[in-house]
Each structure stands twice: as C-alpha cells, then as structure tokens.
Design an enzyme around this catalytic site. Structure first.
Site, PDB file in Angstrom:
ATOM      1  N   ASP A 169      54.847  39.020  40.343  1.00 20.20           N
ATOM      2  CA  ASP A 169      53.414  38.883  40.070  1.00 20.20           C
ATOM      3  C   ASP A 169      52.637  39.509  41.227  1.00 20.20           C
ATOM      4  O   ASP A 169      52.902  39.213  42.389  1.00 20.20           O
ATOM      5  CB  ASP A 169      53.066  37.400  39.936  1.00 20.20           C
ATOM      6  CG  ASP A 169      51.696  37.146  39.331  1.00 20.20           C
ATOM      7  OD1 ASP A 169      50.722  37.756  39.815  1.00 20.20           O
ATOM      8  OD2 ASP A 169      51.599  36.340  38.401  1.00 20.20           O
TER       9      ASP A 169
ATOM     10  N   CYS B 267      47.258  38.149  34.714  1.00 18.14           N
ATOM     11  CA  CYS B 267      48.607  37.660  34.402  1.00 18.14           C
ATOM     12  C   CYS B 267      48.944  37.606  32.921  1.00 18.14           C
ATOM     13  O   CYS B 267      49.825  38.317  32.438  1.00 18.14           O
ATOM     14  CB  CYS B 267      48.816  36.288  35.031  1.00 18.14           C
ATOM     15  SG  CYS B 267      48.565  36.249  36.818  1.00 18.14           S
TER      16      CYS B 267
ATOM     17  N   LYS C 250      58.597  32.370  35.850  1.00 15.23           N
ATOM     18  CA  LYS C 250      57.264  32.530  35.281  1.00 15.23           C
ATOM     19  C   LYS C 250      57.301  33.412  34.042  1.00 15.23           C
ATOM     20  O   LYS C 250      57.719  34.573  34.092  1.00 15.23           O
ATOM     21  CB  LYS C 250      56.327  33.140  36.331  1.00 15.23           C
ATOM     22  CG  LYS C 250      54.872  33.185  35.901  1.00 15.23           C
ATOM     23  CD  LYS C 250      53.980  33.578  37.065  1.00 15.23           C
ATOM     24  CE  LYS C 250      52.509  33.477  36.688  1.00 15.23           C
ATOM     25  NZ  LYS C 250      51.621  33.775  37.831  1.00 15.23           N
TER      26      LYS C 250
ATOM     27  N   HIS D 174      29.413  50.200  42.754  1.00 20.77           N
ATOM     28  CA  HIS D 174      29.197  50.141  41.312  1.00 20.77           C
ATOM     29  C   HIS D 174      28.809  48.704  40.958  1.00 20.77           C
ATOM     30  O   HIS D 174      29.332  47.753  41.539  1.00 20.77           O
ATOM     31  CB  HIS D 174      30.489  50.539  40.589  1.00 20.77           C
ATOM     32  CG  HIS D 174      30.339  50.678  39.109  1.00 20.77           C
ATOM     33  ND1 HIS D 174      30.432  49.593  38.254  1.00 20.77           N
ATOM     34  CD2 HIS D 174      30.123  51.765  38.315  1.00 20.77           C
ATOM     35  CE1 HIS D 174      30.281  50.004  37.008  1.00 20.77           C
ATOM     36  NE2 HIS D 174      30.085  51.318  37.025  1.00 20.77           N
TER      37      HIS D 174
ATOM     38  N   ASP E  83      53.457  42.310  36.854  1.00 21.70           N
ATOM     39  CA  ASP E  83      52.416  42.243  35.836  1.00 21.70           C
ATOM     40  C   ASP E  83      51.165  43.024  36.218  1.00 21.70           C
ATOM     41  O   ASP E  83      50.439  43.524  35.365  1.00 21.70           O
ATOM     42  CB  ASP E  83      52.066  40.785  35.503  1.00 21.70           C
ATOM     43  CG  ASP E  83      51.615  39.981  36.708  1.00 21.70           C
ATOM     44  OD1 ASP E  83      51.697  40.479  37.846  1.00 21.70           O
ATOM     45  OD2 ASP E  83      51.194  38.819  36.516  1.00 21.70           O
ATOM     46  N   HIS E  84      50.886  43.120  37.508  1.00 20.76           N
ATOM     47  CA  HIS E  84      49.744  43.884  38.024  1.00 20.76           C
ATOM     48  C   HIS E  84      49.906  43.997  39.521  1.00 20.76           C
ATOM     49  O   HIS E  84      50.944  43.598  40.072  1.00 20.76           O
ATOM     50  CB  HIS E  84      48.412  43.201  37.663  1.00 20.76           C
ATOM     51  CG  HIS E  84      48.372  41.738  37.987  1.00 20.76           C
ATOM     52  ND1 HIS E  84      48.320  41.260  39.277  1.00 20.76           N
ATOM     53  CD2 HIS E  84      48.424  40.642  37.191  1.00 20.76           C
ATOM     54  CE1 HIS E  84      48.324  39.955  39.272  1.00 20.76           C
ATOM     55  NE2 HIS E  84      48.391  39.541  38.014  1.00 20.76           N
TER      56      HIS E  84
END
Length: 538
Positions: A41, A81, A129, A252, A314-315
């Site tokens: 994760d 997630c 997980k 931004h 996941d990222h």
C-alpha cells in the site's frame, strides 16, 4: 552474509528458468505455474528505477528487476485504496464498477480473477489487506463528500509527522504485516508444497502506508511516518530530494484544496520535509524485506522455478511533493506504482517502457493460468510485454494500448479527477471539463510536474481531451458521482436521525464543527438542494 548467500542461490535458480514461448502466452498443455502476488500500500513506483532507486536500499526489488521484468510506467487506476484494489481484482475501470471511494467498492460476491482461477483448478489463498469490497472503511468515507462543494474548507488530516523507534535491532516495526507474511510462508510450507495442483497466493501489506494518528480524533487519519533506526539506516539521506513547491497563490485550485485538507498549507522546515521523506523510504525498505521473505521461502521449498512472483502496490505516496502527503492526486508520486514479474516464462533483466495499469493484473493472471481472457475487461495481459521486445530494447507498441486511465472521486479533492497518460504527456481533467481548468505536463521535460502547459499547447490539450472523452464520458461520470454522494448522505442522515450533526462533529475532518454547527448544517442543506432531484426525500 546469509542474505547474500540466499540471493545468490535464488539468482542461480532464476537464471535456469526456461525461456518464454515465441508469442509470450502460456501454451495449452504445458504445466501451469504457481503464482504469488504481493501487493503493498502506498509504494512509490519510481523507487524501482533510476534515479529514485538510489535513495534507499531495496535488495529484493532490485533482485526482481535483475531476474525478471520491470514495468517502468505502471499506474494505479484510482489513487486511493479501495477503488484501486477494486480495479486490480475486477480488471475494470473505476467508473464501470462504480467503485467511487473508500466506502464504495465491489460487491462482496463479485467474481475476481482468483475466483476464476480457483474454478479452473488452482488452489487459492489470501492473507493480509484486501480492501476492495464496499463498506470496509469508516463512515466518513460515505458522508464526507459534501465538503467538496462548499465555499469553505475543513481540515481532514493531522499534520504529517514522524515517529522513530530508537533501536538499531528493531526489524519488525509493522507487526501486523509481518504476521501476515509469516502466515503466507507457513501456508507455503505446510500446505502449498504438498499440492498436486498449481496454487495462487495473495499477500496484501499495509506498509508503507502512513500510520494512524490517534490525536486527530475519533475516526483518525493516518499522518504518522513511523520506523526504527534499523530501517532508517537503509536510507541515503544525501540522496533525498527536497521537492520544489509552487507558492500557494500559484497552485492549481484543486491542488490548493487538497493541500489544505491534508493540513499542509502551513510552514514546514527543510528538516521536517526531509525527515518525512526519509521515514517513508525506510518504511519502503521494511516492505521490501517482507517481499524478500516470500521469495526466499519459495527457494527453500523448491517452488521458485515453478512460481511466477508479481509485486505491485495500490498507489503511491506524495511524501510532501506538491505540498501534500498521502495519495489522492494524479501527480507521479501518487499514481506511479511498482510492477515487477519474475518466474518461468518471464524474461530476466527486462525493462518495459509501455504504459500499463492495475486493471492489467486480472487478464495477466488468467493468461498465466492458460484461461481464456474475457473480452469485456478494461485491462490487457502483460505476458506478451514481458517476453517480446524489439532488438533496440523498446517495447512493441501493439501489445498494449498506448494509454492508461486513472480517475479519482473520493475525499481530499473537491472535483472528480481524470488522468490520461500517453507517451510523454500527462493530461488531467476535472469535473465537467469546463468549471475547473485542466493540467498538461510533458514528463520528458518536466518530470517533477511543476509547469502546467495546457494553455501553452492548446492543440495538444484539445487532442488529449478528445481522446479522454472517447474512453470515458467524464462529465457524465462526474454527475453520477455527485448524485451518488447525495443519495448516500441522505441515507446515512436518515439512519442516524436528528443526532447527525453531533456524529459529524466527532469525525476526524470536522474538528471545528462545533464552533459554528448551524453554518455547516445550512451548507449541507444547500448542497443537497443544488443540482439534484433528491429534495423530495428530505
């Protein structure tokens, strides 16, 4: 020395692996391999290649690179997630499964690639997980979306901080992850080694996700980077890059909102920033060690030559880039993920440049098993890319679409966000495509994504926007998410009755609610009555 010996033994096994077939796909009639997928994760995929790999020692990721295939441009399909994992387990883009946030993922009975492999004779097992089905996160993920559409801001997270265990012998910092790693190894030793059928094993790790910060409230956030001296010594402090920040006035508008809700708009010293990044890298080193335990167990059990190992995440983790931590952003630190494969039929020391994403895991798993891949999936098998390259080292273009899609609809961002990566271009569109300005980055010239060139190159911006709209009708999707958010809030509000205001006041992202509760309640009512047909059910 034991680690070096084990690595040498594994290397010898890897070099003895049979060469892949000419087409890159597993041929029918040959013995299907075992598969082990380790998914962590919040692991920044840029650490798997230069120059990011210089900052921390990751011996087992380096080993997988040397003896397998590394996908250098792998991305999450949603930088949070549950939606990300839903894409990985379903093989479908976020808007197709409507996995909008950390509360809304796949149905509990959804058919995943593991279900299909089990149906076709694989022994299957999962540890750690998972986090891809609906309802696993706190209630805040279901009701917080109203904050995206109001004129004021509420901080959602505790200020990012570090916490050190002053021990050079403390190896097992994330005890739960180590326990799940132990369970996976014991399963390999006690069960998998005796199977006469191939197996697929999944291990989900929580690291290097930041740790919970209990001081942030009842439903606390996770803003503490926590490690020990043992792991911190794996980090090269001199190689840590202090990211450049734009002035708050030049950010931004979506970035400013995200920075504010992540409690990052205040002042940070260079030492604070460097510590956060160093602790994060140390957490990555601990993650690598767990991956290594799995690899070594496969070798010790004589399973290595019969098993394909895949590592991904996941990222990523912002780790103070762009004045943010956590994920929930389309910048590289948040969306770029590691993706490595090694084992029988996978080429060694291969670096694939094609853009790929987590939806490709589903068809890859089926392809490994020799199972026909459904035509309706968003992803494509990675096996051909892991076995066929042209002589000059560049990936064959027709083996995977030349673009990837990532989208985000959850918390900490005040507009649905869509990212298209094509060649060196990263195009980011928001909401309905008109109310929020887009962003365009040339990653070949601006890898830190500091210069938005959308207005400088209108033809490229228009072309990429048209390409994005051909893949996803993003204004329509944004409207659907808006409607979903209101429906879910109303359902939740009705479930708690008149007490709803007191419940919200105790959620982590409303610590100032009780100062002006009427102001916030009125804002919610205005939100519910704007651009929606749901007024009648109030």
């Amino acid at each position: 020395m034991l680690l070096l010996l084990c690595l040498a033994l594994v290397a010898a096994s890897a070099l003895a692996t049979p060469a892949p077939g000419a087409a890159g796909h597993r041929r029918r009639g040959t013995e299907a391999p075992n598969v082990v997928l380790v998914a962590s994760d919040s692991f920044d995929g840029r650490l798997t290649y230069q120059p990011g790999s210089h900052v921390v020692k990751l011996p087992f990721i380096s080993f997988m690179k040397a003896h397998g295939t590394a996908f250098l441009n792998a991305y999450t399909n949603s930088p949070i997630c549950c939606p990300s994992r839903a894409a990985m387990w379903s093989g479908l883009f976020t808007h197709i499964t409507e996995s909008w946030n950390n509360f809304k993922g796949l149905d509990a009975n959804y058919t995943t690639w593991m279900d299909v492999m089990e149906k076709h004779g694989y022994q299957t097992q999962k540890f750690g997980k998972l986090d891809y089905t609906s309802g696993h996160h706190s209630i805040s993920n279901r009701v917080e979306a109203w904050t995206r559409d109001v004129a004021f801001l509420l901080r959602q997270e505790g200020r990012p901080m570090v916490n050190l265990i002053p021990s050079k012998t403390k190896v097992r910092v994330m005890e739960k992850d180590w326990q799940n790693t132990d369970k996976a190894i014991n399963w390999l030793k006690e069960e998998a080694v005796h199977y006469d059928k191939p197996f697929v094993l999944y291990l989900g790790l929580n690291l290097p996700h930041p740790y919970p910060s209990p001081s942030s409230g009842e439903n606390f956030g996770s803003s503490t980077f926590h490690t020990s001296l043992y792991w911190l010594e794996k980090v090269s402090h001199d190689a840590i890059k202090i990211p450049k920040w734009l002035p708050l006035s030049e950010m931004h508008p979506v970035d400013y909102y995200s920075s504010y809700t992540k409690n990052c708009t205040g002042k940070f010293t260079e030492k604070e920033i460097k510590n956060i990044r160093a602790f994060y890298y140390a957490m990555c080193a601990e993650t690598d060690a767990m991956l290594g335990e799995i690899i070594l167990a496969l070798r010790q059990l004589d399973l290595f030559q019969k098993t394909i190992v895949i590592y991904t995440s996941d990222h990523g983790e912002m780790a103070m880039e762009h004045r943010q931590f956590y994920k929930m952003s389309m910048y590289e630190a948040s969306t770029h993920v590691p993706l490595l494969m090694m084992g029988p039929g996978i080429k060694a020391n291969l670096q694939v440049l094609n853009v790929v994403s987590l939806v490709d895991i589903y068809p890859t798993m089926l392809d490994i098993a020799g199972i026909p891949v459904p035509q309706n999936l968003s992803g494509h098998s990675l096996l051909p890319l892991a076995s066929e390259l042209s002589e000059n080292g560049h990936s064959l273009k027709d083996l995977h679409p030349p673009w990837i899609l990532s989208e985000f609809h959850g918390c900490n961002v005040n507009a649905s966000t869509y990212m298209l990566r094509v060649d060196q271009w990263k195009y980011i569109a928001y909401s309905d495509g008109a109310s929020v300005p887009p962003q365009l980055f040339d990653l070949s010239l601006d890898p830190d994504e500091l210069t938005n060139i959308a207005t400088k190159f209108p033809e490229i911006t228009y072309s990429l926007d048209q390409k994005l709209r051909s893949i996803i009708n993003y204004p329509k999707v944004s409207a659907s998410v808006h409607q979903y958010n209101k429906e879910q809030f109303i359902m939740w509000k009705q479930s708690v009755g008149q007490n709803y205001s007191n419940v919200i006041a105790n959620l982590r992202w409303h610590q100032e609610w009780l100062k002006k509760p009427r102001k916030y309640e009125n804002a919610i009512q205005r939100w519910l009555k704007t651009h929606t047909a749901l007024v009648t059910v109030l």
